[in-house]
Design a protein around this motif. Structure first.
Motif, PDB file in Angstrom:
ATOM      1  N   TYR A 216     -47.492  15.504 -16.585  1.00 21.06           N
ATOM      2  CA  TYR A 216     -47.280  16.065 -17.919  1.00 21.06           C
ATOM      3  C   TYR A 216     -45.810  16.433 -18.141  1.00 21.06           C
ATOM      4  CZ  TYR A 216     -52.359  16.449 -17.677  1.00 21.06           C
ATOM      5  OH  TYR A 216     -53.697  16.187 -17.518  1.00 21.06           O
ATOM      6  N   TYR A 238     -49.716  11.063 -16.505  1.00 23.96           N
ATOM      7  CA  TYR A 238     -49.889  11.814 -17.747  1.00 23.96           C
ATOM      8  C   TYR A 238     -48.536  12.180 -18.368  1.00 23.96           C
ATOM      9  CZ  TYR A 238     -54.274  12.256 -15.226  1.00 23.96           C
ATOM     10  OH  TYR A 238     -55.401  11.986 -14.494  1.00 23.96           O
ATOM     11  N   GLU A 240     -44.891  10.671 -20.593  1.00 22.60           N
ATOM     12  CA  GLU A 240     -44.519   9.749 -21.658  1.00 22.60           C
ATOM     13  C   GLU A 240     -43.004   9.717 -21.825  1.00 22.60           C
ATOM     14  OE1 GLU A 240     -45.141   9.471 -26.512  1.00 22.60           O
ATOM     15  OE2 GLU A 240     -46.700  10.363 -25.260  1.00 22.60           O
ATOM     16  N   LYS A 263     -50.145   6.276 -13.877  1.00 16.13           N
ATOM     17  CA  LYS A 263     -51.496   6.680 -14.217  1.00 16.13           C
ATOM     18  C   LYS A 263     -51.445   7.403 -15.558  1.00 16.13           C
ATOM     19  CE  LYS A 263     -55.744   8.386 -13.921  1.00 16.13           C
ATOM     20  NZ  LYS A 263     -56.901   7.573 -14.357  1.00 16.13           N
ATOM     21  N   ASP A 264     -52.059   6.797 -16.596  1.00 17.73           N
ATOM     22  CA  ASP A 264     -52.050   7.388 -17.936  1.00 17.73           C
ATOM     23  C   ASP A 264     -50.622   7.712 -18.372  1.00 17.73           C
ATOM     24  OD1 ASP A 264     -55.040   7.954 -18.786  1.00 17.73           O
ATOM     25  OD2 ASP A 264     -54.870   8.414 -16.650  1.00 17.73           O
ATOM     26  N   ASP A 266     -47.273   6.470 -20.654  1.00 19.57           N
ATOM     27  CA  ASP A 266     -46.930   5.697 -21.845  1.00 19.57           C
ATOM     28  C   ASP A 266     -45.419   5.622 -22.034  1.00 19.57           C
ATOM     29  OD1 ASP A 266     -49.629   5.536 -22.355  1.00 19.57           O
ATOM     30  OD2 ASP A 266     -49.635   7.141 -23.853  1.00 19.57           O
ATOM     31  N   ASP A 285     -52.549   1.925 -13.751  1.00 22.01           N
ATOM     32  CA  ASP A 285     -53.893   2.444 -13.979  1.00 22.01           C
ATOM     33  C   ASP A 285     -53.908   3.128 -15.348  1.00 22.01           C
ATOM     34  OD1 ASP A 285     -56.317   3.743 -14.035  1.00 22.01           O
ATOM     35  OD2 ASP A 285     -56.005   4.894 -12.197  1.00 22.01           O
ATOM     36  N   ASN A 286     -54.605   2.502 -16.300  1.00 22.59           N
ATOM     37  CA  ASN A 286     -54.707   3.034 -17.663  1.00 22.59           C
ATOM     38  C   ASN A 286     -53.333   3.358 -18.243  1.00 22.59           C
ATOM     39  OD1 ASN A 286     -56.344   3.665 -19.889  1.00 22.59           O
ATOM     40  ND2 ASN A 286     -56.221   5.859 -19.444  1.00 22.59           N
ATOM     41  N   SER A 287     -52.395   2.483 -17.988  1.00 24.44           N
ATOM     42  CA  SER A 287     -51.021   2.660 -18.465  1.00 24.44           C
ATOM     43  C   SER A 287     -50.544   1.342 -19.064  1.00 24.44           C
ATOM     44  CB  SER A 287     -50.111   3.067 -17.305  1.00 24.44           C
ATOM     45  OG  SER A 287     -50.516   4.298 -16.739  1.00 24.44           O
ATOM     46  N   ARG A 289     -51.867   3.901 -22.395  1.00 31.59           N
ATOM     47  CA  ARG A 289     -53.194   4.253 -22.885  1.00 31.59           C
ATOM     48  C   ARG A 289     -53.513   3.588 -24.223  1.00 31.59           C
ATOM     49  NH1 ARG A 289     -52.378  10.606 -21.875  1.00 31.59           N
ATOM     50  NH2 ARG A 289     -50.255   9.935 -22.346  1.00 31.59           N
TER      51      ARG A 289
END
Length: 339
Positions: A216, A238, A240, A263-264, A266, A285-287, A289
Motif C-alpha cells: 500500500y 497493493y 500503484e 501482486k495487485d 497497478d 499475480d492479478n497485476s 487489476r
C-alpha cells in the motif's frame, strides 16, 4: 505621504531588530561534548541537559547505554563511538526530530513482539546517516516519520534463522522519505508500508527474505539498487504508480525465487533493469487489476533465469517493449497451465 515615509524608514530598522533576535536565538543553541576531555561521561547525561536545537558531539569510545530522544537534537559521533544496548530494547529511540550521524549501534533486544531496533523513530522526521548497525533485530524503523532521510548506513542483523529476524529498514506511514545508499545484509526485508512518494536509490540489499517489499505504498521511485542473493528480490503488493529504473534484481532462488513479483499492483513502470539468475525473473499475480491500469516493462534485460516472465492464467494488460531475453530456460510461463 508622511506615514509612507515613516514606514519606509522604520522597515530597515525593524528588519535589523528581527535579524538580531534570530541571531541571538541561534547563538543560544548549545554544543554539548561527551567523552574524552568533555565534561560529560555519558550521552544520556547530555540528552538530559540539552534543549531543542542543541547538538551533542560524542567522542570515541564504548558507551553502554540505551538512549531516548525527547527533544529535537543533533547527535554526532566523532571517531565512530559505539552505543551498545546490551541486548535489550532499542539502542536509540527518538520521539522528536533527530539527526543521528557517525555512530556504531549494536546490541538491540531480540524480541519481535516489541520490535526491538537499532534505531526507532516515531512521530517526527529524522536524518539517520553514516552509521553502522550490527547485532540488531530491526535495523532502522521509521513509524509515522514523514520526510525522513536514511542515508549511507551499514545494517547487519542478528545471527538468527530467517523467520526470526527483523527488517533491516522498515517504514510505516512515513510519506516522502528517502532511503539512499544503504548497505543491508542478513536481515529479513526492507519493507515499506503505507508510505507514498518514497525515493529508494542506490541501496545494496543481500541475504534476506524480500529484498524490497512494498505494501500500500504509491508513487515511489526505486532507482539503481542492487538486490541480490535474497529469497525474493522485490515484491510489490497493493501499490500503484511505482517506477523501477536501473536496478539489479539477481540470484533469487528456491520455490519463491522471484527477481520481481507484482501482486495487485497497478501502473508500475520498470525500465532498464537487469533481472538475472533468478528461478523466475518477473512473477505477475492479478497485476494490473484493471485494463486501464497497465504495467509497463521497457528495455529490461532478462538473463539466465529459469522463467523470464511467469504469470497467472487470468493476468491481462501488461506491456512489454524493447526487452532483451538471453539464456533463460523459458522466456515466458503461465503458472498452472500453458507452456
Amino acid at each position: 505621504r508622511r506615514d509612507g515615509v515613516r514606514r519606509s524608514r522604520l522597515l530597515p530598522l525593524l528588519m535589523a531588530v528581527l535579524g538580531a533576535m534570530a541571531g541571538s536565538a541561534a547563538s543560544a543553541q548549545t554544543v554539548w561534548r561527551v567523552g574524552g576531555e568533555g565534561p560529560l561521561a555519558t550521552v544520556g547525561a547530555a540528552l538530559d541537559r540539552a534543549a531543542a536545537g542543541d547538538t551533542i558531539r560524542v567522542g570515541p569510545g564504548l558507551y553502554r547505554e540505551r538512549l531516548v530522544v525527547e527533544r529535537a537534537v543533533t547527535l554526532i559521533g566523532e571517531g565512530r563511538p559505539v552505543l551498545d544496548g546490551g541486548g535489550h530494547g532499542h539502542v536509540v529511540e527518538a520521539r522528536a526530530p533527530v539527526t543521528l550521524r557517525g555512530f556504531v549501534l549494536r546490541g538491540s533486544g531480540d524480541r519481535p513482539e516489541r520490535e526491538d531496533a537499532g534505531v526507532l523513530v516515531h512521530g517526527a522526521p529524522a536524518r539517520i546517516e553514516d552509521n553502522r548497525l550490527e547485532d540488531v533485530l530491526y535495523g532502522i524503523y521509521l513509524k509515522e516519520a514523514p520526510g525522513s532521510v536514511v542515508r549511507g548506513n551499514e545494517i547487519r542483523g542478528k545471527s538468527l534463522p530467517l523467520e526470526r529476524r527483523g527488517d533491516g529498514i522498515r517504514l510505516w506511514y512515513s510519506h516522502g522519505s528517502r532511503i539512499i545508499e544503504n548497505d543491508v545484509r542478513g536481515t529479513r526485508d526492507v519493507v515499506l508500508y503505507f508510505s507514498d512518494r518514497l525515493l529508494v536509490r542506490g541501496n545494496t540489499i543481500r541475504e534476506g527474505r524480500y529484498g524490497l517489499h512494498t505494501m500500500y505504498s504509491h508513487q515511489g521511485r526505486f532507482l539503481d539498487n542492487r538486490v541480490e542473493d535474497n529469497l525474493v528480490g522485490a515484491f510489490l503488493m497493493y501499490s500503484e504508480g511505482l517506477e523501477l529504473r536501473g536496478n539489479v534484481l539477481a540470484d533469487a532462488e528456491g520455490a519463491s525465487g522471484m527477481g520481481l513479483g507484482l501482486k495487485d499492483a497497478d501502473r508500475v513502470t520498470a525500465t532498464g533493469n537487469l533481472v538475472a539468475g533468478n528461478a523466475v525473473g518477473i512473477h505477475l499475480d492479478n497485476s494490473p487489476r484493471g485494463q486501464d491500469a497497465a504495467n509497463r516493462f521497457l528495455d529490461n534485460a532478462f538473463v539466465a533465469n529459469g522463467a523470464a516472465v511467469r504469470l497467472l492464467p487470468s493476468v491481462r494488460g501488461n506491456r512489454f517493449h524493447g526487452n532483451a531475453f538471453v539464456a533463460n530456460a523459458r522466456p515466458a510461463q503461465v503458472a498452472g497451465g500453458g507452456p
